[in-house]
Design a protein around this motif. Structure first.
Motif, PDB file in Angstrom:
ATOM      1  N   PHE B  15       0.857  -1.174   0.000  1.00 52.13           N
ATOM      2  CA  PHE B  15       0.000   0.000   0.000  1.00 52.13           C
ATOM      3  C   PHE B  15       0.897   1.228   0.000  1.00 52.13           C
ATOM      4  O   PHE B  15       1.584   1.503   0.975  1.00 52.13           O
ATOM      5  CB  PHE B  15      -0.934  -0.051   1.222  1.00 52.13           C
ATOM      6  CG  PHE B  15      -1.756   1.196   1.414  1.00 52.13           C
ATOM      7  CD1 PHE B  15      -2.173   1.977   0.332  1.00 52.13           C
ATOM      8  CD2 PHE B  15      -2.145   1.581   2.702  1.00 52.13           C
ATOM      9  CE1 PHE B  15      -2.928   3.123   0.519  1.00 52.13           C
ATOM     10  CE2 PHE B  15      -2.902   2.726   2.895  1.00 52.13           C
ATOM     11  CZ  PHE B  15      -3.288   3.501   1.808  1.00 52.13           C
ATOM     12  N   VAL B  17       1.200   4.799   0.477  1.00 50.30           N
ATOM     13  CA  VAL B  17       0.336   5.751   1.184  1.00 50.30           C
ATOM     14  C   VAL B  17       0.364   7.124   0.523  1.00 50.30           C
ATOM     15  O   VAL B  17      -0.667   7.792   0.395  1.00 50.30           O
ATOM     16  CB  VAL B  17       0.772   5.862   2.661  1.00 50.30           C
ATOM     17  CG1 VAL B  17      -0.063   6.889   3.397  1.00 50.30           C
ATOM     18  CG2 VAL B  17       0.646   4.494   3.331  1.00 50.30           C
ATOM     19  N   ALA B  20       0.315  12.888   0.823  1.00 48.67           N
ATOM     20  CA  ALA B  20      -0.938  13.433   1.332  1.00 48.67           C
ATOM     21  C   ALA B  20      -1.588  12.428   2.278  1.00 48.67           C
ATOM     22  O   ALA B  20      -2.091  12.782   3.343  1.00 48.67           O
ATOM     23  CB  ALA B  20      -1.876  13.773   0.180  1.00 48.67           C
ATOM     24  N   ALA B  22      -0.166  10.420   4.131  1.00 45.59           N
ATOM     25  CA  ALA B  22       0.597  10.302   5.365  1.00 45.59           C
ATOM     26  C   ALA B  22       0.543  11.576   6.201  1.00 45.59           C
ATOM     27  O   ALA B  22       0.596  11.525   7.428  1.00 45.59           O
ATOM     28  CB  ALA B  22       2.046   9.962   5.045  1.00 45.59           C
ATOM     29  N   LYS B  28      -5.487  11.535   5.953  1.00 46.08           N
ATOM     30  CA  LYS B  28      -5.071  10.446   6.829  1.00 46.08           C
ATOM     31  C   LYS B  28      -6.286   9.596   7.189  1.00 46.08           C
ATOM     32  O   LYS B  28      -6.179   8.386   7.381  1.00 46.08           O
ATOM     33  CB  LYS B  28      -4.447  11.016   8.107  1.00 46.08           C
ATOM     34  CG  LYS B  28      -2.978  11.404   7.943  1.00 46.08           C
ATOM     35  CD  LYS B  28      -2.309  11.538   9.296  1.00 46.08           C
ATOM     36  CE  LYS B  28      -2.095  12.989   9.637  1.00 46.08           C
ATOM     37  NZ  LYS B  28      -1.420  13.200  10.919  1.00 46.08           N
ATOM     38  N   THR B  31      -6.649   7.162   4.457  1.00 48.00           N
ATOM     39  CA  THR B  31      -5.635   6.116   4.597  1.00 48.00           C
ATOM     40  C   THR B  31      -6.106   5.074   5.603  1.00 48.00           C
ATOM     41  O   THR B  31      -6.043   3.869   5.351  1.00 48.00           O
ATOM     42  CB  THR B  31      -4.311   6.741   5.081  1.00 48.00           C
ATOM     43  OG1 THR B  31      -3.959   7.779   4.175  1.00 48.00           O
ATOM     44  CG2 THR B  31      -3.207   5.717   5.135  1.00 48.00           C
ATOM     45  N   ARG B  32      -6.612   5.564   6.732  1.00 49.71           N
ATOM     46  CA  ARG B  32      -7.059   4.629   7.778  1.00 49.71           C
ATOM     47  C   ARG B  32      -8.274   3.835   7.308  1.00 49.71           C
ATOM     48  O   ARG B  32      -8.370   2.630   7.554  1.00 49.71           O
ATOM     49  CB  ARG B  32      -7.359   5.397   9.069  1.00 49.71           C
ATOM     50  CG  ARG B  32      -6.096   5.926   9.731  1.00 49.71           C
ATOM     51  CD  ARG B  32      -6.346   6.363  11.162  1.00 49.71           C
ATOM     52  NE  ARG B  32      -7.106   7.592  11.235  1.00 49.71           N
ATOM     53  CZ  ARG B  32      -6.536   8.795  11.310  1.00 49.71           C
ATOM     54  NH1 ARG B  32      -5.226   8.921  11.324  1.00 49.71           N
ATOM     55  NH2 ARG B  32      -7.289   9.874  11.375  1.00 49.71           N
ATOM     56  N   VAL B  35      -7.041   1.141   5.061  1.00 48.08           N
ATOM     57  CA  VAL B  35      -6.350   0.093   5.814  1.00 48.08           C
ATOM     58  C   VAL B  35      -7.369  -0.809   6.513  1.00 48.08           C
ATOM     59  O   VAL B  35      -7.226  -2.036   6.544  1.00 48.08           O
ATOM     60  CB  VAL B  35      -5.380   0.732   6.838  1.00 48.08           C
ATOM     61  CG1 VAL B  35      -4.978  -0.270   7.902  1.00 48.08           C
ATOM     62  CG2 VAL B  35      -4.152   1.260   6.118  1.00 48.08           C
ATOM     63  N   ARG B  36      -8.420  -0.212   7.043  1.00 48.88           N
ATOM     64  CA  ARG B  36      -9.457  -1.017   7.706  1.00 48.88           C
ATOM     65  C   ARG B  36     -10.093  -1.991   6.718  1.00 48.88           C
ATOM     66  O   ARG B  36     -10.381  -3.131   7.058  1.00 48.88           O
ATOM     67  CB  ARG B  36     -10.544  -0.110   8.286  1.00 48.88           C
ATOM     68  CG  ARG B  36     -10.098   0.561   9.554  1.00 48.88           C
ATOM     69  CD  ARG B  36     -11.289   1.058  10.362  1.00 48.88           C
ATOM     70  NE  ARG B  36     -10.796   1.674  11.573  1.00 48.88           N
ATOM     71  CZ  ARG B  36     -10.444   2.949  11.646  1.00 48.88           C
ATOM     72  NH1 ARG B  36     -10.599   3.726  10.585  1.00 48.88           N
ATOM     73  NH2 ARG B  36      -9.959   3.440  12.747  1.00 48.88           N
ATOM     74  N   GLU B  39      -7.697  -4.807   6.098  1.00 47.82           N
ATOM     75  CA  GLU B  39      -7.648  -5.754   7.211  1.00 47.82           C
ATOM     76  C   GLU B  39      -8.933  -6.560   7.278  1.00 47.82           C
ATOM     77  O   GLU B  39      -8.921  -7.758   7.547  1.00 47.82           O
ATOM     78  CB  GLU B  39      -7.388  -4.997   8.515  1.00 47.82           C
ATOM     79  CG  GLU B  39      -5.942  -4.515   8.532  1.00 47.82           C
ATOM     80  CD  GLU B  39      -5.549  -3.781   9.797  1.00 47.82           C
ATOM     81  OE1 GLU B  39      -6.460  -3.419  10.574  1.00 47.82           O
ATOM     82  OE2 GLU B  39      -4.342  -3.582   9.986  1.00 47.82           O
ATOM     83  N   VAL B  47       3.149  -1.527   4.279  1.00 46.42           N
ATOM     84  CA  VAL B  47       3.446  -0.151   3.858  1.00 46.42           C
ATOM     85  C   VAL B  47       4.941   0.081   4.066  1.00 46.42           C
ATOM     86  O   VAL B  47       5.577  -0.613   4.851  1.00 46.42           O
ATOM     87  CB  VAL B  47       2.639   0.888   4.669  1.00 46.42           C
ATOM     88  CG1 VAL B  47       1.161   0.770   4.365  1.00 46.42           C
ATOM     89  CG2 VAL B  47       2.882   0.735   6.153  1.00 46.42           C
ATOM     90  N   GLY B  49       6.168   2.831   5.257  1.00 47.28           N
ATOM     91  CA  GLY B  49       6.387   3.674   6.429  1.00 47.28           C
ATOM     92  C   GLY B  49       7.390   4.761   6.134  1.00 47.28           C
ATOM     93  O   GLY B  49       7.303   5.454   5.133  1.00 47.28           O
TER      94      GLY B  49
END
Ligand code: SF4
Ligand code: SF4
Lengths: 451, 284
Positions: B15, B17, B20, B22, B28, B31-32, B35-36, B39, B47, B49
């Protein structure tokens, strides 16, 4: 006999002059930088059939598309009659193609009907330009006196050519009627007009000749007018569409010399290939991006000679719509004007100097700052709307990016806030002034939020 | 990613990110949300990071080819170091750059934009888009990102995702290939617009709002739309609605526009990932 000699002389002169003009334009286009093309030939031919012959992109706007289609098809079909005129002119024959019998009937009938439709369409196009004043056709600084006059001249010439054709056919028809013989071919429009013509055989003969000569002289004159005109697109649209970039529109070109430099920086053992050398074997100093028209690629210059000045690009440009200086059509037209200002203008008319208007005169004699201001260039959002809109697949964005490259890489003349963005990327790996160590913070918040 | 690699594992997708995603507070949340979803469906992802860096897109569009290539080569080294094959990203600018411009510099990956990715998840039935917030009867209009649409011909994926929401989808007059830019592309995001009559994001927001309001009269005489390609006149709305976006810059531009028009109370701007996540009951 005298007519045949005269015809051959005039035709040779007209065509010769045209070839001379085209060669000059070709030379101008080849002043551009080389460009690797890629893409398969079959894909290119497909594009050309669809976009150039098939008028695909015109149909985004239905009214002008239909009007244009009539004129375009009319042009293609009436050319058959022009071939006949040529044959008659050379060999002193009369209606040389009439041996085709019924096919000839259909041909002549189609010609006449299309001819009439062309006149209707041309009047409608004139109306849009001059009465309705369609915004994109009349507004904008680049639509100076010449482009506006040019648009109308083309329409007037079409009318003259069509009138000549009908004069010739009608006079011929009436002559044959008076003599009681059948004229080969079928003439649905001219047969309606015979009543308007005199009963006098000498006058009819004269009218038929006037029509014939007017048509052929008109065509030769028009042929030589084309290179000075936006109407040149009837020829240039084909090579221009053929050479369309076939990559996704979002993919910008790479600057190879920079690739070598960057590779060498990251890996000291990298061998940078030798750059281009001039005739004496000295390395040529390469310019990054485009300052002048001949720093652009030949494709950009081919684009400039294909532009129909229709303004479809500008009318969809978000920057232009919201009142900024940028007009993609102006970028294209400026490029054409500049290349002709710098090299010998090959044209009989000098469109870029018409009426004492020379566009923005170059202070330092170049395209950037001379004709195109940085303010225009920086207003572009690289949205590709202009590229999508252009009916002949011109790419104004490509030229804009090349000129931006020049401003940034050679002059370091980007707006201040962009320089800040550059140094943020350099120092923080992000266009904003955030620390790279905060890059993962969003995940902490995710974790917190889940608790 | 480094952890995964240390364990000798390989993710299904990386992924990407994006800056923007991050750093931008609003994005953000996207992004979350994404990610949810990842998952939730159990995709094995990773990622980079802190090892991720700007793709160089804004530098390249602004003409700084040198900086762009530096960034690109660095990122390619990182990605190749982990033997990454598939990349998914929510940013059309990152998507376009990695997909189209990295290969010439030696970086070859399969790159997927999250709209396509979400569409696939929905098609495969891995995401049901139900059980959470319902969008039934809500008016949503989708703003095409130039870098997804015209730049890469992705028009249907985001619309398919929205269609799965069972919402009342209305099209703006300028949409798909005729879409109007939000005004942020080509590095405009980082500078003041040049002087003009108005800002581009305002023009675009006005169009979106008029569409949501079903106010066809306000849509007449848009520049660039002569005839022929107009969508059906939308029925009168109730003044509420959602502007769906699939790009961080569009998000900023449209949100600012809605604020400028003082319509924040009735009109919201959401990314596709957020809409899907909340429909799935994965609320942030
Ligand atoms: S790419 Fe630039 S010039 Fe072309 S329409 Fe978009 S903003 Fe205008
Ligand atoms: S660039 Fe294309 S769209 Fe723009 S004026 Fe020229 S022909 Fe028309």
């Amino acid at each position: 006999m005298i007519q045949q000699i005269l015809f051959l002389l005039v035709a040779a002169l007209g065509i010769g002059l045209f070839v001379w003009q085209v060669r000059k334009i070709r030379a101008n286009i080849l002043k551009g930088k080389d460009r690797v093309m890629g893409g398969s030939v079959s894909e290119r031919i497909n594009k050309t059939l669809l976009v150039a012959f098939g008028q695909q992109k015109m149909f985004k706007r239905i009214t002008p598309a239909l009007l244009h289609l009539v004129v375009y098809v009319g042009f293609l079909v009436i050319n058959v009659e022009v071939i006949e005129i040529m044959i008659d002119g050379i060999f002193g024959t009369h209606r040389a193609l009439s041996f085709m019998g019924p096919v000839y009937d259909v041909l002549m009938a189609t010609n006449e009907i299309l001819g009439a439709l062309v006149i209707v369409a041309v009047v409608a196009l004139w109306w849009r330009r001059n009465v309705q004043k369609v915004h994109r056709l009349s507004a904008g600084v680049e639509m100076r006196a010449w482009p506006r006059l040019d648009g109308n001249i083309i329409l007037y010439v079409e009318i003259v050519l069509m009138t000549a054709l009908f004069t010739m056919n009608t006079a011929d028809l009436k002559l044959h009627q008076l003599e009681g013989v059948d004229l080969p071919g079928s003439f649905p429009i001219s047969s309606l007009l015979v009543g308007l013509f005199p009963e006098n055989v000498t006058a009819l003969h004269a009218l038929e000749r006037v029509g014939w000569w007017l048509h052929i002289l008109g065509i030769l004159a028009f042929l030589n007018y084309l290179p000075s005109s936006k109407h040149f697109h009837i020829i240039m649209a084909f090579p221009n569409v053929y050479y369309t970039r076939l990559v996704p529109q979002g993919q910008f070109s790479n600057v190879d010399s920079i690739t070598h430099e960057v590779k060498a920086m990251m890996d000291p053992s990298y061998q940078v290939p030798a750059g281009p050398v001039d005739a004496d074997g000295n390395p040529v100093v390469q310019r990054f991006g485009a300052k002048d028209a001949d720093d652009l690629s030949w494709l950009n210059l081919l684009n400039a000679y294909s532009c129909t000045e229709c303004g479809r690009c500008t009318s969809v440009c978000p920057a232009n719509i919201t009142g900024k200086l940028l007009s993609p059509r102006k970028i294209i037209m400026d490029t054409r004007d500049r290349i002709e200002e710098k090299y010998e203008s090959p044209l009989i008319f000098r469109p870029n100097q018409y009426n004492g208007e020379i566009g923005a005169e170059s202070e330092d004699g170049s395209l950037v700052r001379g004709k195109v201001t940085p303010e225009e260039l920086w207003a572009c959002t690289t949205c590709n709307a202009c590229v999508e809109a252009c009916p002949v697949n011109i790419n104004p964005l490509d030229s804009i990016v090349e000129m931006r490259r020049y401003l940034v890489l050679e002059e370091s003349a980007a707006p201040h806030s962009l320089n800040v963005m550059f140094s943020n990327i350099e120092n923080n790996g992000a266009p904003w002034a955030f620390s790279p160590s905060d890059r993962f913070n969003w995940a902490e918040e995710l974790y917190v939020a889940e608790k | 990613m480094a952890d995964l690699a240390a364990r000798g594992e390989q993710p299904e997708v990386l992924f990407w990110v994006g800056c923007a995603g991050a750093f931008d507070d609003r994005y953000k949340r996207v992004t979350r949300a994404f990610v949810r979803i990842l998952e939730h469906v159990g995709v094995k992802y990773a990622v980079l990071g802190m090892e991720e860096s700007c793709t160089g897109d804004p530098a390249k569009r602004a003409g700084n080819e040198f900086l762009f290539q530096m960034q690109a080569m660095q990122n390619i080294t990182t990605l190749d170091g982990y033997a990454i094959k598939t990349i998914v990203t929510a940013c059309p600018h990152c998507f376009n750059t990695i997909k189209n411009e990295y290969p010439a510099l030696g970086g070859n990956y399969e790159v997927i934009h999250h709209s396509t990715f979400l569409q696939q998840l929905i098609n495969e039935g891995r995401v049901k888009v139900q059980g959470g917030e319902s969008y039934k009867g809500r008016r949503i209009t989708f703003h095409d990102s130039c870098y997804l649409g015209r730049a890469n011909d992705i028009y249907e994926a985001p619309r398919d995702v929205l269609a799965a929401l069972d919402a009342d989808l209305v099209e703006m007059k300028r949409s798909k290939a005729n879409g109007l830019c939000c005004g942020a592309g080509g590095a405009q995001m980082w500078k003041e617009p040049e002087p003009g009559k108005k800002d581009i994001n305002i023009e675009r927001t006005e169009e979106a709002l008029a569409t949501l309001d079903g106010n066809a009269a306000a849509l007449e005489n848009l520049y660039g739309v002569e005839s022929g390609n107009a969508g059906a006149t939308p029925a009168k709305g109730n003044g509420n609605g959602i502007i769906a976006v699939s790009c961080p810059f569009c998000m900023t531009m449209m949100s600012d526009g809605v604020k400028n028009k003082e319509r924040e109370s009735s009109v919201q701007v959401f990314d596709l990932a957020e809409l899907v996540a909340s429909a799935e009951g994965l609320n942030a």
